[in-house]
Design a protein around this motif. Structure first.
Motif, PDB file in Angstrom:
ATOM      1  N   ILE A   2       0.872  -1.183   0.000  1.00  0.00           N
ATOM      2  CA  ILE A   2       0.000   0.000   0.000  1.00  0.00           C
ATOM      3  C   ILE A   2       0.907   1.230   0.000  1.00  0.00           C
ATOM      4  O   ILE A   2       1.801   1.346   0.846  1.00  0.00           O
ATOM      5  CB  ILE A   2      -0.884   0.041   1.265  1.00  0.00           C
ATOM      6  CG1 ILE A   2      -1.676  -1.257   1.416  1.00  0.00           C
ATOM      7  CG2 ILE A   2      -1.811   1.260   1.235  1.00  0.00           C
ATOM      8  CD1 ILE A   2      -2.263  -1.456   2.813  1.00  0.00           C
ATOM      9  N   VAL A   3       0.682   2.132  -0.939  1.00  0.00           N
ATOM     10  CA  VAL A   3       1.425   3.390  -0.948  1.00  0.00           C
ATOM     11  C   VAL A   3       0.460   4.521  -0.618  1.00  0.00           C
ATOM     12  O   VAL A   3      -0.597   4.654  -1.255  1.00  0.00           O
ATOM     13  CB  VAL A   3       2.093   3.660  -2.311  1.00  0.00           C
ATOM     14  CG1 VAL A   3       2.841   4.995  -2.284  1.00  0.00           C
ATOM     15  CG2 VAL A   3       3.054   2.534  -2.676  1.00  0.00           C
ATOM     16  N   ALA A   4       0.798   5.310   0.396  1.00  0.00           N
ATOM     17  CA  ALA A   4      -0.006   6.477   0.748  1.00  0.00           C
ATOM     18  C   ALA A   4       0.696   7.718   0.198  1.00  0.00           C
ATOM     19  O   ALA A   4       1.877   7.962   0.475  1.00  0.00           O
ATOM     20  CB  ALA A   4      -0.180   6.578   2.260  1.00  0.00           C
ATOM     21  N   VAL A   5      -0.036   8.468  -0.614  1.00  0.00           N
ATOM     22  CA  VAL A   5       0.478   9.665  -1.286  1.00  0.00           C
ATOM     23  C   VAL A   5      -0.062  10.885  -0.534  1.00  0.00           C
ATOM     24  O   VAL A   5      -1.269  10.986  -0.288  1.00  0.00           O
ATOM     25  CB  VAL A   5      -0.009   9.666  -2.760  1.00  0.00           C
ATOM     26  CG1 VAL A   5       0.346  10.966  -3.452  1.00  0.00           C
ATOM     27  CG2 VAL A   5       0.585   8.476  -3.514  1.00  0.00           C
ATOM     28  N   GLN A   6       0.825  11.802  -0.196  1.00  0.00           N
ATOM     29  CA  GLN A   6       0.376  12.940   0.627  1.00  0.00           C
ATOM     30  C   GLN A   6      -0.388  13.981  -0.197  1.00  0.00           C
ATOM     31  O   GLN A   6      -0.005  14.315  -1.317  1.00  0.00           O
ATOM     32  CB  GLN A   6       1.568  13.604   1.327  1.00  0.00           C
ATOM     33  CG  GLN A   6       1.110  14.560   2.425  1.00  0.00           C
ATOM     34  CD  GLN A   6       2.230  15.008   3.317  1.00  0.00           C
ATOM     35  OE1 GLN A   6       3.363  15.155   2.870  1.00  0.00           O
ATOM     36  NE2 GLN A   6       1.939  15.241   4.574  1.00  0.00           N
TER      37      GLN A   6
ATOM     38  N   THR B  54      -2.330  15.914  -6.582  1.00  0.00           N
ATOM     39  CA  THR B  54      -2.538  14.671  -5.824  1.00  0.00           C
ATOM     40  C   THR B  54      -3.098  13.586  -6.741  1.00  0.00           C
ATOM     41  O   THR B  54      -2.648  12.437  -6.705  1.00  0.00           O
ATOM     42  CB  THR B  54      -3.534  14.910  -4.660  1.00  0.00           C
ATOM     43  OG1 THR B  54      -3.073  16.009  -3.884  1.00  0.00           O
ATOM     44  CG2 THR B  54      -3.680  13.683  -3.788  1.00  0.00           C
ATOM     45  N   ALA B  55      -4.082  13.939  -7.571  1.00  0.00           N
ATOM     46  CA  ALA B  55      -4.715  12.948  -8.454  1.00  0.00           C
ATOM     47  C   ALA B  55      -3.708  12.379  -9.450  1.00  0.00           C
ATOM     48  O   ALA B  55      -3.696  11.167  -9.711  1.00  0.00           O
ATOM     49  CB  ALA B  55      -5.889  13.593  -9.189  1.00  0.00           C
TER      50      ALA B  55
ATOM     51  N   ASP C 255       0.202  -2.402  -5.025  1.00  0.00           N
ATOM     52  CA  ASP C 255      -1.099  -3.082  -5.050  1.00  0.00           C
ATOM     53  C   ASP C 255      -2.254  -2.141  -4.768  1.00  0.00           C
ATOM     54  O   ASP C 255      -3.367  -2.374  -5.208  1.00  0.00           O
ATOM     55  CB  ASP C 255      -1.094  -4.224  -4.016  1.00  0.00           C
ATOM     56  CG  ASP C 255      -0.053  -5.272  -4.356  1.00  0.00           C
ATOM     57  OD1 ASP C 255      -0.243  -5.984  -5.352  1.00  0.00           O
ATOM     58  OD2 ASP C 255       0.984  -5.343  -3.654  1.00  0.00           O
ATOM     59  N   GLU C 256      -1.998  -1.094  -3.996  1.00  0.00           N
ATOM     60  CA  GLU C 256      -3.089  -0.187  -3.599  1.00  0.00           C
ATOM     61  C   GLU C 256      -2.508   1.195  -3.320  1.00  0.00           C
ATOM     62  O   GLU C 256      -1.414   1.300  -2.759  1.00  0.00           O
ATOM     63  CB  GLU C 256      -3.749  -0.752  -2.323  1.00  0.00           C
ATOM     64  CG  GLU C 256      -4.925   0.025  -1.817  1.00  0.00           C
ATOM     65  CD  GLU C 256      -5.499  -0.601  -0.530  1.00  0.00           C
ATOM     66  OE1 GLU C 256      -5.240  -1.795  -0.235  1.00  0.00           O
ATOM     67  OE2 GLU C 256      -6.196   0.134   0.193  1.00  0.00           O
ATOM     68  N   VAL C 257      -3.234   2.225  -3.695  1.00  0.00           N
ATOM     69  CA  VAL C 257      -2.802   3.597  -3.394  1.00  0.00           C
ATOM     70  C   VAL C 257      -3.901   4.284  -2.598  1.00  0.00           C
ATOM     71  O   VAL C 257      -5.085   4.175  -2.944  1.00  0.00           O
ATOM     72  CB  VAL C 257      -2.560   4.430  -4.667  1.00  0.00           C
ATOM     73  CG1 VAL C 257      -1.875   5.751  -4.320  1.00  0.00           C
ATOM     74  CG2 VAL C 257      -1.717   3.684  -5.656  1.00  0.00           C
ATOM     75  N   VAL C 258      -3.505   4.989  -1.556  1.00  0.00           N
ATOM     76  CA  VAL C 258      -4.440   5.818  -0.790  1.00  0.00           C
ATOM     77  C   VAL C 258      -3.798   7.197  -0.669  1.00  0.00           C
ATOM     78  O   VAL C 258      -2.623   7.371  -1.016  1.00  0.00           O
ATOM     79  CB  VAL C 258      -4.721   5.223   0.620  1.00  0.00           C
ATOM     80  CG1 VAL C 258      -5.379   3.858   0.526  1.00  0.00           C
ATOM     81  CG2 VAL C 258      -3.432   5.131   1.455  1.00  0.00           C
ATOM     82  N   THR C 259      -4.543   8.177  -0.211  1.00  0.00           N
ATOM     83  CA  THR C 259      -3.936   9.473   0.066  1.00  0.00           C
ATOM     84  C   THR C 259      -3.967   9.708   1.576  1.00  0.00           C
ATOM     85  O   THR C 259      -4.734   9.062   2.295  1.00  0.00           O
ATOM     86  CB  THR C 259      -4.670  10.629  -0.645  1.00  0.00           C
ATOM     87  OG1 THR C 259      -6.017  10.654  -0.208  1.00  0.00           O
ATOM     88  CG2 THR C 259      -4.615  10.465  -2.147  1.00  0.00           C
TER      89      THR C 259
END
Ligand code: CTP
Length: 134
Positions: A32-36, A54-55, A68-72
């Protein structure tokens, strides 16, 4: 399934980011990668000039095979508590107070913390400086 979480800005995606994702993914089965979020970044890096929204950053990170997954996220110490993961893979530069609180939370909640070394001689800042000279 062992889930790994890593977080960051990831503006002007580069080899250091991709190697981080590869190494982090190898620590488990799911990355999981969290993007600020844009508006939070200036709080931590006041001199930063963002190139991608961000988008756009979320879209590019999510297109990579190691991810596998991206969240902010906004504040790492708060938002880490809402994500389901087992291992927090962080960079050695991610050490401001929010990260230290996030690490403390991981340790008291049974999450492993792994520091992944940075790739030398590359950064988003360096690419932005270089692009100014072209
Ligand atoms: N990272 C890395 N190697 C690099 C650059 C970044 O491993 N050469 C890692 C950082 O340690 C962090 C993640 O990538 O875990 C996100 O860092 P980010 O701040 O988005 O990248 P930088 O290129 O360092 O951006 P900036 O120059 O704006 O600080």
């Amino acid at each position: 399934m062992k889930k790994v979480l890593t977080v960051g800005v990831f503006d002007m995606l580069h080899i250091g980011h991709i190697l981080l994702f590869k190494r982090a993914r190898a620590l488990g089965d799911y990355l999981i990668v969290a993007v600020q979020e844009d508006d939070c970044i200036l709080k931590y890096k006041p001199d930063t000039r963002m190139v991608y929204t961000t988008a756009e950053r979320t879209f590019m990170v999510g297109a990579l095979k190691y991810v596998d997954e991206v969240v902010t996220y906004r504040d790492v110490d708060q938002d880490i508590q809402t994500i389901d993961f087992d291992v927090f893979a962080k960079g050695p530069d991610q050490n401001h107070a929010g990260f230290r609180r996030a690490e403390d939370w991981c340790r008291t909640h049974g999450k492993e913390v792994v520091v992944i070394p940075r790739t030398e001689n590359i950064s988003s800042t360096m690419l932005k400086e270089y692009s100014k000279t072209r």
